[in-house]
Scaffold this motif. Structure first.
Motif, mmCIF file in Angstrom:
data_model
loop_
_atom_site.group_PDB
_atom_site.id
_atom_site.type_symbol
_atom_site.label_atom_id
_atom_site.label_comp_id
_atom_site.label_asym_id
_atom_site.label_seq_id
_atom_site.Cartn_x
_atom_site.Cartn_y
_atom_site.Cartn_z
ATOM 1 N N MET A 39 -3.632 29.277 -0.758
ATOM 2 C CA MET A 39 -4.732 28.663 -1.507
ATOM 3 C C MET A 39 -4.202 27.660 -2.533
ATOM 4 N N GLU A 40 -3.145 28.058 -3.263
ATOM 5 C CA GLU A 40 -2.574 27.170 -4.272
ATOM 6 C C GLU A 40 -2.028 25.898 -3.631
ATOM 7 N N GLU A 41 -1.320 26.042 -2.500
ATOM 8 C CA GLU A 41 -0.793 24.870 -1.806
ATOM 9 C C GLU A 41 -1.917 23.957 -1.337
ATOM 10 N N MET A 42 -2.986 24.551 -0.817
ATOM 11 C CA MET A 42 -4.131 23.754 -0.357
ATOM 12 C C MET A 42 -4.776 23.003 -1.528
ATOM 13 N N LEU A 43 -4.945 23.691 -2.631
ATOM 14 C CA LEU A 43 -5.552 23.061 -3.798
ATOM 15 C C LEU A 43 -4.662 21.947 -4.352
ATOM 16 N N ARG A 44 -3.348 22.175 -4.378
ATOM 17 C CA ARG A 44 -2.419 21.125 -4.832
ATOM 18 C C ARG A 44 -2.518 19.896 -3.932
ATOM 19 N N ASP A 45 -2.528 20.142 -2.616
ATOM 20 C CA ASP A 45 -2.650 19.032 -1.665
ATOM 21 C C ASP A 45 -3.956 18.275 -1.881
ATOM 22 N N TRP A 46 -5.043 19.024 -2.064
ATOM 23 C CA TRP A 46 -6.348 18.392 -2.282
ATOM 24 C C TRP A 46 -6.343 17.569 -3.571
ATOM 25 N N LEU A 47 -5.771 18.125 -4.632
ATOM 26 C CA LEU A 47 -5.704 17.398 -5.903
ATOM 27 C C LEU A 47 -4.888 16.115 -5.762
ATOM 28 N N LEU A 48 -3.761 16.204 -5.074
ATOM 29 C CA LEU A 48 -2.917 15.028 -4.867
ATOM 30 C C LEU A 48 -3.666 13.966 -4.063
ATOM 31 N N GLN A 49 -4.330 14.391 -2.995
ATOM 32 C CA GLN A 49 -5.089 13.443 -2.177
ATOM 33 C C GLN A 49 -6.234 12.814 -2.976
ATOM 34 N N SER A 50 -6.882 13.608 -3.808
ATOM 35 C CA SER A 50 -7.971 13.086 -4.640
ATOM 36 C C SER A 50 -7.455 12.037 -5.613
ATOM 37 N N LYS A 51 -6.295 12.299 -6.223
ATOM 38 C CA LYS A 51 -5.703 11.331 -7.143
ATOM 39 C C LYS A 51 -5.317 10.055 -6.419
ATOM 40 N N LYS A 52 -4.747 10.191 -5.216
ATOM 41 C CA LYS A 52 -4.378 9.017 -4.424
ATOM 42 C C LYS A 52 -5.614 8.185 -4.088
ATOM 43 N N LYS A 53 -6.692 8.860 -3.700
ATOM 44 C CA LYS A 53 -7.930 8.147 -3.364
ATOM 45 C C LYS A 53 -8.483 7.403 -4.576
ATOM 46 N N MET A 54 -8.389 8.016 -5.749
ATOM 47 C CA MET A 54 -8.867 7.352 -6.966
ATOM 48 C C MET A 54 -8.036 6.111 -7.255
ATOM 49 N N ILE A 55 -6.727 6.199 -7.085
ATOM 50 C CA ILE A 55 -5.853 5.051 -7.305
ATOM 51 C C ILE A 55 -6.157 3.963 -6.292
ATOM 52 N N GLU A 56 -6.331 4.348 -5.028
ATOM 53 C CA GLU A 56 -6.661 3.371 -3.993
ATOM 54 C C GLU A 56 -7.990 2.684 -4.291
ATOM 55 N N LYS A 57 -8.957 3.444 -4.772
ATOM 56 C CA LYS A 57 -10.261 2.871 -5.124
ATOM 57 C C LYS A 57 -10.109 1.890 -6.286
ATOM 58 N N ASP A 58 -9.294 2.244 -7.281
ATOM 59 C CA ASP A 58 -9.046 1.346 -8.413
ATOM 60 C C ASP A 58 -8.371 0.061 -7.950
ATOM 61 N N ILE A 59 -7.415 0.186 -7.030
ATOM 62 C CA ILE A 59 -6.733 -1.000 -6.502
ATOM 63 C C ILE A 59 -7.719 -1.876 -5.734
ATOM 64 N N GLU A 60 -8.551 -1.247 -4.911
ATOM 65 C CA GLU A 60 -9.555 -1.992 -4.151
ATOM 66 C C GLU A 60 -10.518 -2.717 -5.098
ATOM 67 N N THR A 61 -10.958 -2.021 -6.126
ATOM 68 C CA THR A 61 -11.865 -2.619 -7.110
ATOM 69 C C THR A 61 -11.211 -3.821 -7.774
ATOM 70 N N TYR A 62 -9.923 -3.674 -8.112
ATOM 71 C CA TYR A 62 -9.201 -4.784 -8.742
ATOM 72 C C TYR A 62 -9.165 -5.997 -7.810
ATOM 73 N N TYR A 63 -8.749 -5.783 -6.572
ATOM 74 C CA TYR A 63 -8.631 -6.918 -5.659
ATOM 75 C C TYR A 63 -9.982 -7.537 -5.321
ATOM 76 N N LEU A 64 -11.016 -6.733 -5.260
ATOM 77 C CA LEU A 64 -12.353 -7.281 -5.002
ATOM 78 C C LEU A 64 -12.878 -8.086 -6.189
ATOM 79 N N SER A 65 -12.308 -7.832 -7.374
ATOM 80 C CA SER A 65 -12.767 -8.533 -8.567
ATOM 81 C C SER A 65 -12.069 -9.886 -8.759
ATOM 82 N N LEU A 66 -11.016 -10.146 -7.966
ATOM 83 C CA LEU A 66 -10.273 -11.391 -8.135
ATOM 84 C C LEU A 66 -11.094 -12.612 -7.719
#
Length: 91
Positions: A39-66
């Motif tokens: 369970m802990e490993e699954m939750l860690r993986d999910w948290l990491l993936q969620s953080k990556k998705k947030m960063i990717e969304k921020d990057i996408e937002t930045y490039y779309l704003s150019l």
């Protein structure tokens, strides 16, 4: 912030549907590890993936704003860096 290995573990009570519990139990049995570790490993993986998705969304937002001019400049810099990297690796 304290290192993760120095943080105390907390005991939680959660309600999970039976089919999910069965899947977790199968994984735990295959790995030979306790259910809580799975369970802990699954939750860690999910948290990491969620953080990556947030960063990717921020990057996408930045490039779309150019602006068009900024996009052109970014493309030019990308070409310069790519050529520089190619020369570096070819040396």
């Amino acid at each position: 912030m304290p290192s993760a290995r120095f943080l105390r573990k907390a005991k939680l009570t959660v309600t999970i549907s039976g089919d999910v519990v069965n899947e977790i139990d199968e994984i735990a049995k295959e790995k030979g590890t306790p259910r809580s570790q799975v369970m802990e490993e699954m939750l860690r993986d999910w948290l990491l993936q969620s953080k990556k998705k947030m960063i990717e969304k921020d990057i996408e937002t930045y490039y779309l704003s150019l602006t068009e001019k900024e996009n052109k400049e970014d493309k030019e810099w990308t070409e310069i860096v790519a050529e520089s990297a190619k020369r570096t690796w070819d040396d």
